[in-house]
Write a protein that holds these residues in place. Structure first.
Motif, PDB file in Angstrom:
ATOM      1  N   TRP A   1      16.183  -2.875  -4.688  1.00 36.47           N
ATOM      2  CA  TRP A   1      17.223  -1.849  -4.652  1.00 36.47           C
ATOM      3  C   TRP A   1      16.866  -0.655  -5.536  1.00 36.47           C
ATOM      4  CZ3 TRP A   1      19.109  -0.650  -9.361  1.00 36.47           C
ATOM      5  CH2 TRP A   1      19.063  -1.626 -10.353  1.00 36.47           C
ATOM      6  N   ALA A   2      15.860  -0.805  -6.426  1.00 37.64           N
ATOM      7  CA  ALA A   2      15.492   0.276  -7.340  1.00 37.64           C
ATOM      8  C   ALA A   2      14.560   1.299  -6.700  1.00 37.64           C
ATOM      9  CB  ALA A   2      14.852  -0.301  -8.601  1.00 37.64           C
ATOM     10  N   VAL A   3      14.138   1.069  -5.457  1.00 39.33           N
ATOM     11  CA  VAL A   3      13.251   2.016  -4.782  1.00 39.33           C
ATOM     12  C   VAL A   3      14.090   3.191  -4.299  1.00 39.33           C
ATOM     13  CG1 VAL A   3      11.676   2.354  -2.845  1.00 39.33           C
ATOM     14  CG2 VAL A   3      11.684   0.186  -4.091  1.00 39.33           C
ATOM     15  N   ASN A   4      13.655   4.397  -4.678  1.00 42.42           N
ATOM     16  CA  ASN A   4      14.376   5.600  -4.295  1.00 42.42           C
ATOM     17  C   ASN A   4      13.723   6.290  -3.100  1.00 42.42           C
ATOM     18  OD1 ASN A   4      16.285   7.665  -4.486  1.00 42.42           O
ATOM     19  ND2 ASN A   4      14.942   8.885  -5.768  1.00 42.42           N
ATOM     20  N   THR A   5      12.396   6.422  -3.128  1.00 43.88           N
ATOM     21  CA  THR A   5      11.690   7.166  -2.096  1.00 43.88           C
ATOM     22  C   THR A   5      10.397   6.460  -1.728  1.00 43.88           C
ATOM     23  OG1 THR A   5      12.487   9.193  -3.129  1.00 43.88           O
ATOM     24  CG2 THR A   5      10.765   9.439  -1.499  1.00 43.88           C
ATOM     25  N   ASN A   6      10.080   6.453  -0.461  1.00 46.69           N
ATOM     26  CA  ASN A   6       8.793   5.969   0.012  1.00 46.69           C
ATOM     27  C   ASN A   6       7.952   7.206   0.324  1.00 46.69           C
ATOM     28  OD1 ASN A   6       6.602   4.891   1.319  1.00 46.69           O
ATOM     29  ND2 ASN A   6       7.798   3.478   2.557  1.00 46.69           N
ATOM     30  N   ARG A   7       7.074   7.581  -0.597  1.00 46.00           N
ATOM     31  CA  ARG A   7       6.288   8.806  -0.432  1.00 46.00           C
ATOM     32  C   ARG A   7       5.349   8.728   0.761  1.00 46.00           C
ATOM     33  NH1 ARG A   7       4.142  11.101  -6.192  1.00 46.00           N
ATOM     34  NH2 ARG A   7       6.112  12.043  -6.850  1.00 46.00           N
TER      35      ARG A   7
ATOM     36  N   ILE B   1       4.511  -3.503  -8.268  1.00 46.76           N
ATOM     37  CA  ILE B   1       3.840  -2.227  -8.038  1.00 46.76           C
ATOM     38  C   ILE B   1       2.784  -1.999  -9.111  1.00 46.76           C
ATOM     39  CG2 ILE B   1       5.813  -1.209  -6.867  1.00 46.76           C
ATOM     40  CD1 ILE B   1       6.397   0.376  -9.417  1.00 46.76           C
ATOM     41  N   GLU B   2       1.769  -1.216  -8.753  1.00 46.41           N
ATOM     42  CA  GLU B   2       0.755  -0.771  -9.697  1.00 46.41           C
ATOM     43  C   GLU B   2       1.075   0.661 -10.071  1.00 46.41           C
ATOM     44  OE1 GLU B   2      -3.039  -1.035  -7.783  1.00 46.41           O
ATOM     45  OE2 GLU B   2      -3.319  -3.115  -8.387  1.00 46.41           O
ATOM     46  N   THR B   3       1.008   0.966 -11.365  1.00 44.60           N
ATOM     47  CA  THR B   3       1.282   2.316 -11.833  1.00 44.60           C
ATOM     48  C   THR B   3       0.123   2.795 -12.684  1.00 44.60           C
ATOM     49  OG1 THR B   3       2.407   1.525 -13.800  1.00 44.60           O
ATOM     50  CG2 THR B   3       3.771   1.928 -11.875  1.00 44.60           C
ATOM     51  N   GLY B   4      -0.127   4.081 -12.652  1.00 45.51           N
ATOM     52  CA  GLY B   4      -1.111   4.695 -13.529  1.00 45.51           C
ATOM     53  C   GLY B   4      -2.544   4.401 -13.144  1.00 45.51           C
ATOM     54  N   ALA B   5      -3.455   5.072 -13.879  1.00 47.59           N
ATOM     55  CA  ALA B   5      -4.884   4.927 -13.621  1.00 47.59           C
ATOM     56  C   ALA B   5      -5.401   3.564 -14.066  1.00 47.59           C
ATOM     57  CB  ALA B   5      -5.648   6.027 -14.341  1.00 47.59           C
ATOM     58  N   ASP B   6      -4.753   2.967 -15.082  1.00 44.89           N
ATOM     59  CA  ASP B   6      -5.207   1.656 -15.564  1.00 44.89           C
ATOM     60  C   ASP B   6      -4.589   0.505 -14.782  1.00 44.89           C
ATOM     61  OD1 ASP B   6      -2.735   2.224 -16.515  1.00 44.89           O
ATOM     62  OD2 ASP B   6      -3.100   1.557 -18.564  1.00 44.89           O
ATOM     63  N   ARG B   7      -3.858   0.822 -13.741  1.00 38.21           N
ATOM     64  CA  ARG B   7      -3.301  -0.155 -12.796  1.00 38.21           C
ATOM     65  C   ARG B   7      -2.415  -1.211 -13.462  1.00 38.21           C
ATOM     66  NH1 ARG B   7      -7.515  -1.092  -7.938  1.00 38.21           N
ATOM     67  NH2 ARG B   7      -8.050   1.079  -7.663  1.00 38.21           N
ATOM     68  N   ASN B   8      -1.495  -0.743 -14.279  1.00 36.05           N
ATOM     69  CA  ASN B   8      -0.499  -1.662 -14.841  1.00 36.05           C
ATOM     70  C   ASN B   8       0.393  -2.156 -13.716  1.00 36.05           C
ATOM     71  OD1 ASN B   8      -1.345  -1.328 -17.483  1.00 36.05           O
ATOM     72  ND2 ASN B   8      -0.067   0.488 -17.752  1.00 36.05           N
TER      73      ASN B   8
ATOM     74  N   ILE C   1      14.198   4.667  -8.814  1.00 37.62           N
ATOM     75  CA  ILE C   1      15.319   5.500  -9.247  1.00 37.62           C
ATOM     76  C   ILE C   1      15.152   5.971 -10.684  1.00 37.62           C
ATOM     77  CG2 ILE C   1      16.991   4.586  -7.609  1.00 37.62           C
ATOM     78  CD1 ILE C   1      18.024   2.755  -9.806  1.00 37.62           C
ATOM     79  N   GLY C   2      14.281   5.308 -11.438  1.00 39.04           N
ATOM     80  CA  GLY C   2      13.976   5.724 -12.809  1.00 39.04           C
ATOM     81  C   GLY C   2      12.851   6.733 -12.893  1.00 39.04           C
ATOM     82  N   GLY C   3      12.227   7.068 -11.762  1.00 39.10           N
ATOM     83  CA  GLY C   3      11.168   8.056 -11.726  1.00 39.10           C
ATOM     84  C   GLY C   3       9.767   7.481 -11.860  1.00 39.10           C
ATOM     85  N   ILE C   4       9.621   6.184 -11.820  1.00 38.02           N
ATOM     86  CA  ILE C   4       8.313   5.549 -11.917  1.00 38.02           C
ATOM     87  C   ILE C   4       7.635   5.619 -10.553  1.00 38.02           C
ATOM     88  CG2 ILE C   4       7.076   3.406 -12.367  1.00 38.02           C
ATOM     89  CD1 ILE C   4       9.437   2.641 -14.220  1.00 38.02           C
ATOM     90  N   VAL C   5       6.385   6.110 -10.550  1.00 43.21           N
ATOM     91  CA  VAL C   5       5.617   6.224  -9.319  1.00 43.21           C
ATOM     92  C   VAL C   5       4.594   5.102  -9.288  1.00 43.21           C
ATOM     93  CG1 VAL C   5       4.080   7.688  -7.963  1.00 43.21           C
ATOM     94  CG2 VAL C   5       5.899   8.720  -9.319  1.00 43.21           C
ATOM     95  N   GLY C   6       4.487   4.406  -8.165  1.00 37.66           N
ATOM     96  CA  GLY C   6       3.527   3.320  -8.068  1.00 37.66           C
ATOM     97  C   GLY C   6       3.212   2.968  -6.639  1.00 37.66           C
ATOM     98  N   ARG C   7       2.229   2.094  -6.479  1.00 40.31           N
ATOM     99  CA  ARG C   7       1.801   1.623  -5.163  1.00 40.31           C
ATOM    100  C   ARG C   7       2.192   0.156  -5.026  1.00 40.31           C
ATOM    101  NH1 ARG C   7      -1.103   4.241  -1.792  1.00 40.31           N
ATOM    102  NH2 ARG C   7      -1.822   5.697  -3.367  1.00 40.31           N
ATOM    103  N   VAL C   8       2.794  -0.210  -3.892  1.00 32.32           N
ATOM    104  CA  VAL C   8       3.272  -1.577  -3.659  1.00 32.32           C
ATOM    105  C   VAL C   8       2.075  -2.520  -3.521  1.00 32.32           C
ATOM    106  CG1 VAL C   8       4.602  -3.066  -2.126  1.00 32.32           C
ATOM    107  CG2 VAL C   8       5.348  -0.720  -2.515  1.00 32.32           C
ATOM    108  N   VAL C   9       2.108  -3.611  -4.306  1.00 31.58           N
ATOM    109  CA  VAL C   9       1.049  -4.613  -4.275  1.00 31.58           C
ATOM    110  C   VAL C   9       1.545  -5.895  -3.616  1.00 31.58           C
ATOM    111  CG1 VAL C   9      -0.501  -6.010  -5.694  1.00 31.58           C
ATOM    112  CG2 VAL C   9       0.016  -3.665  -6.352  1.00 31.58           C
TER     113      VAL C   9
ATOM    114  N   GLY D   1       0.804  -1.220   0.000  1.00 33.60           N
ATOM    115  CA  GLY D   1       0.000   0.000   0.000  1.00 33.60           C
ATOM    116  C   GLY D   1       0.834   1.266   0.000  1.00 33.60           C
ATOM    117  N   ASP D   2       2.134   1.166   0.270  1.00 34.47           N
ATOM    118  CA  ASP D   2       2.996   2.350   0.246  1.00 34.47           C
ATOM    119  C   ASP D   2       3.150   2.858  -1.172  1.00 34.47           C
ATOM    120  OD1 ASP D   2       3.394   2.243   2.950  1.00 34.47           O
ATOM    121  OD2 ASP D   2       5.416   1.413   2.853  1.00 34.47           O
TER     122      ASP D   2
END
Length: 139
Positions: A97-103, A83-90, A66-74, A60-61
């Motif tokens: 190790w690729a996680v840069n920030t936990n918003r 992770i799910e990204t975008g409105a269509d939930r890809n 690090i590539g700038g992709i924003v998503g929610r952990v599934v 849920g976080d």
């Protein structure tokens, strides 16, 4: 800088090579110690904090890679995440190790900081009002 001047003065005054070698060794030890405390130690501390952040991820976080992709952990696995990204939930599988920030955690931390500031302001205002009332009573 002072050690360099001392070493230059020792060489200029004609002291033996033993004194200049000793001062050179001391200078090198001091430089290594300074480099450790100014460069290596802060980097290790930063890496440790990043690793703790990656290990504390929860479902849920909202994260940024690090590539700038924003998503929610599934899904969370040992070395990777889904992770799910975008409105269509890809859904995407990424390495941990690729996680840069936990918003999510950053927002919670920001709210806690703001709440603490507000509490400090209120405490200061109450104290100043209390001081004003005590001065009025004295008059």
């Amino acid at each position: 800088m002072g050690m360099i001047l001392l070493m230059a003065q020792a060489g200029a005054s004609g002291q033996g090579t033993t004194a200049s070698s000793t001062s050179y060794i001391i200078l090198m030890v001091v430089l290594v110690a300074v480099m450790y405390f100014l460069m290596i130690r802060p980097q290790k501390k930063r890496e440790k904090q990043e690793q703790e952040m990656r290990n504390s991820l929860e479902i849920g976080d909202e994260i940024v890679t690090i590539g700038g992709i924003v998503g929610r952990v599934v899904t969370i696995r040992e070395n990777d995440l889904v992770i799910e990204t975008g409105a269509d939930r890809n859904k995407m599988k990424i390495e941990r190790w690729a996680v840069n920030t936990n918003r999510t955690k950053a927002e919670q931390h920001q709210k806690e900081v703001e709440a603490a500031r507000e509490a400090a302001k209120e405490k200061k205002n109450k104290k100043s009002k209390k001081d004003e009332t005590s001065e009025e009573k004295k008059d």
